[in-house]
Write a protein that holds these residues in place. Structure first.
Motif, short mmCIF file in Angstrom:
data_model
loop_
_atom_site.label_atom_id
_atom_site.label_comp_id
_atom_site.label_asym_id
_atom_site.label_seq_id
_atom_site.Cartn_x
_atom_site.Cartn_y
_atom_site.Cartn_z
N ILE A 149 0.83 -1.20 0.00
CA ILE A 149 0.00 0.00 0.00
C ILE A 149 0.87 1.25 0.00
O ILE A 149 0.69 2.17 -0.81
N SER A 150 1.83 1.31 0.93
CA SER A 150 2.69 2.49 1.00
C SER A 150 3.53 2.62 -0.28
O SER A 150 3.81 3.73 -0.74
N GLU A 151 3.91 1.48 -0.86
CA GLU A 151 4.67 1.52 -2.12
C GLU A 151 3.82 2.12 -3.23
O GLU A 151 4.29 2.95 -4.01
N ARG A 152 2.57 1.71 -3.29
CA ARG A 152 1.70 2.23 -4.35
C ARG A 152 1.41 3.71 -4.13
O ARG A 152 1.45 4.52 -5.07
N MET A 153 1.16 4.10 -2.88
CA MET A 153 0.91 5.52 -2.59
C MET A 153 2.14 6.35 -2.90
O MET A 153 2.05 7.48 -3.38
N LEU A 154 3.31 5.79 -2.62
CA LEU A 154 4.55 6.52 -2.89
C LEU A 154 4.73 6.75 -4.40
O LEU A 154 5.08 7.85 -4.83
N ARG A 155 4.47 5.72 -5.19
CA ARG A 155 4.60 5.88 -6.64
C ARG A 155 3.63 6.95 -7.16
O ARG A 155 3.98 7.75 -8.03
N GLU A 156 2.41 6.95 -6.61
CA GLU A 156 1.42 7.96 -7.00
C GLU A 156 1.90 9.35 -6.60
O GLU A 156 1.77 10.32 -7.37
N ALA A 157 2.44 9.48 -5.40
CA ALA A 157 2.92 10.78 -4.93
C ALA A 157 4.12 11.25 -5.75
O ALA A 157 4.22 12.43 -6.11
N PHE A 158 5.03 10.34 -6.07
CA PHE A 158 6.18 10.69 -6.91
C PHE A 158 5.71 11.24 -8.26
O PHE A 158 6.23 12.24 -8.76
N ALA A 159 4.73 10.56 -8.86
CA ALA A 159 4.23 11.00 -10.16
C ALA A 159 3.61 12.38 -10.07
O ALA A 159 3.84 13.25 -10.92
N ARG A 160 2.84 12.61 -9.01
CA ARG A 160 2.19 13.91 -8.84
C ARG A 160 3.20 15.01 -8.55
O ARG A 160 3.04 16.15 -9.00
N ASP A 161 4.27 14.67 -7.83
CA ASP A 161 5.25 15.67 -7.43
C ASP A 161 6.40 15.82 -8.43
O ASP A 161 7.29 16.67 -8.23
N GLY A 162 6.42 14.98 -9.46
CA GLY A 162 7.48 15.07 -10.45
C GLY A 162 8.84 14.62 -9.92
O GLY A 162 9.88 15.16 -10.29
N ILE A 163 8.85 13.59 -9.08
CA ILE A 163 10.09 13.09 -8.48
C ILE A 163 10.70 12.02 -9.37
O ILE A 163 10.05 11.02 -9.73
N SER A 164 11.94 12.20 -9.73
CA SER A 164 12.68 11.23 -10.53
C SER A 164 13.41 10.26 -9.61
O SER A 164 14.01 10.67 -8.60
N LEU A 165 13.38 8.96 -9.94
CA LEU A 165 13.98 7.96 -9.06
C LEU A 165 15.48 8.13 -8.90
O LEU A 165 16.05 7.70 -7.89
N ASP A 166 16.14 8.77 -9.87
CA ASP A 166 17.59 8.94 -9.74
C ASP A 166 17.95 10.03 -8.73
O ASP A 166 19.13 10.33 -8.53
N ARG A 167 16.91 10.59 -8.07
CA ARG A 167 17.15 11.58 -7.01
C ARG A 167 16.72 11.04 -5.65
O ARG A 167 16.75 11.76 -4.65
#
Length: 353
Positions: free
Chosen positions: A22-40
């Protein structure tokens, strides 16, 4: 060291700590909304997770094994916490961190991040919902006494800061927390002004669910009750199963804890031996009915698959037996459309079974 590093700490401006699907899925959604790149991102898994995308982060420190509940068994994780503590100290000392995403504030690592966020108001801190935990009044009374006594000592030994949470252990009400990212706000324990809902869209089924098939989703509820209380829940669950007359029963185990007595009492059944989460499997669920006890998947699957019948067995009892009389979970279950089967108290305990 069980970790991966693609670009090194120099590129990192985001820290994330997650513990389940659940937290993994919410995190991916939040990253997408916030424009967070995984290399950061510097990622720390607070539970053992089989998710290949985590290794795409700039840094990933993976949890080494399934969690243990006793005090003595915590020592097997000391090496992991030493590595994680050193990593956090290094990242925060660099002065580049601008965002933190984490699951709660009762973990040694996340609590340290909370304390450090108080010293660095330029860092935005988000709680990502991890499950039914966020919809109940989970306080220190719900935890073994040794945890509160030992954690400040362990934090000091690891070079971490510790501040005893003041209320809900998710940390949603702590002043340093800027927002709480959730799949729903029904009964969520968090200030309304902080809540950011990222709703999950229903999925189209890829298989036709069998109306005479039951899928049982196991939980770790037995950890929070005495043996007699859990046996009452398990027996009542099996009684309900038999009354319903299912022709096939499938069970899906919890990813981190064994199933308890319920597994042994169930009629003959098959095991859905898959590692994916119920949320990821939502489109291919073979049963028309899903049942469990105090299980987040009952809610999330109902949101993703409104056509399925999702049933919680025993909330009227286990809320008293395991959660000090907090019935908050019932508000979430009913609000999401989950059916609640009441089981009463065991015979000879002041009420009917």
């Amino acid at each position: 060291m069980n970790s991966s590093a693609r670009h090194g700490a120099g590129a990192v401006d985001t820290i994330a700590v997650i513990n389940n699907a659940i937290s993994e899925r919410m995190l991916r959604e939040a990253f997408a909304r916030d424009g967070i790149s995984l290399d950061r991102v510097a990622m720390i898994s607070a539970r053992k997770l089989d998710l290949p995308w985590l290794d795409e982060c700039a840094i990933h420190l993976a949890y080494p094994a399934k969690p243990r509940q006793s005090l003595l068994e915590q020592w097997r994780f000391i090496a992991f916490y030493r590595q994680a503590a050193a990593l956090l100290r290094s990242l925060l000392a660099g002065g580049r961190i601008r965002r933190i995403y984490m699951i709660n504030v009762e973990n040694l690592l996340t609590n340290h991040l909370l304390v450090m966020a108080a010293r660095h108001p330029e860092i935005q801190v988000s709680i990502v919902v991890e499950g039914i935990y966020n919809f109940q009044e989970i306080l220190w009374r719900n935890r073994a006494r040794w945890r509160l006594a030992v954690k400040p000592v362990l934090a000091a030994l690891l070079g971490l800061r510790w501040r005893t949470p003041r209320g809900h252990l998710s940390g949603a009400f702590e002043p340093e927390i800027d927002r709480v990212v959730s799949f729903t706000d029904i009964g969520l324990k968090a200030p309304a002004a902080k809540v950011e809902v990222i709703a999950w869209e229903p999925v189209t089924p890829t298989v036709r669910p069998d109306p005479k098939c039951l899928l049982v989703v196991h939980t770790g509820l037995w950890q929070w009750t005495d043996d007699a209380s859990y046996l009452h829940v398990a027996r009542s669950f099996v009684d309900w199963v038999r009354r319903e007359g299912f022709e096939r029963i499938i069970v899906k185990h919890h990813p981190h804890v064994p199933p308890g007595q319920l597994e042994e009492l169930l009629p003959p059944h098959d095991t859905w031996d898959v590692r994916a989460s119920m949320e990821d499997l939502a489109a291919e669920i073979p049963a028309a009915v899903i049942a469990g006890t105090c299980c987040t998947a009952l809610v999330t699957v109902k949101l993703l698959r409104p056509d399925l019948r999702c049933v919680d067995v025993g909330a009227d009892f286990y809320c008293d037996a395991a959660y000090a009389g907090d019935h908050s979970v019932e508000h979430l279950l009913r609000g999401a459309g989950v059916e609640i089967v009441e089981i009463g108290r065991p015979a000879g305990d002041g009420g009917a079974a």
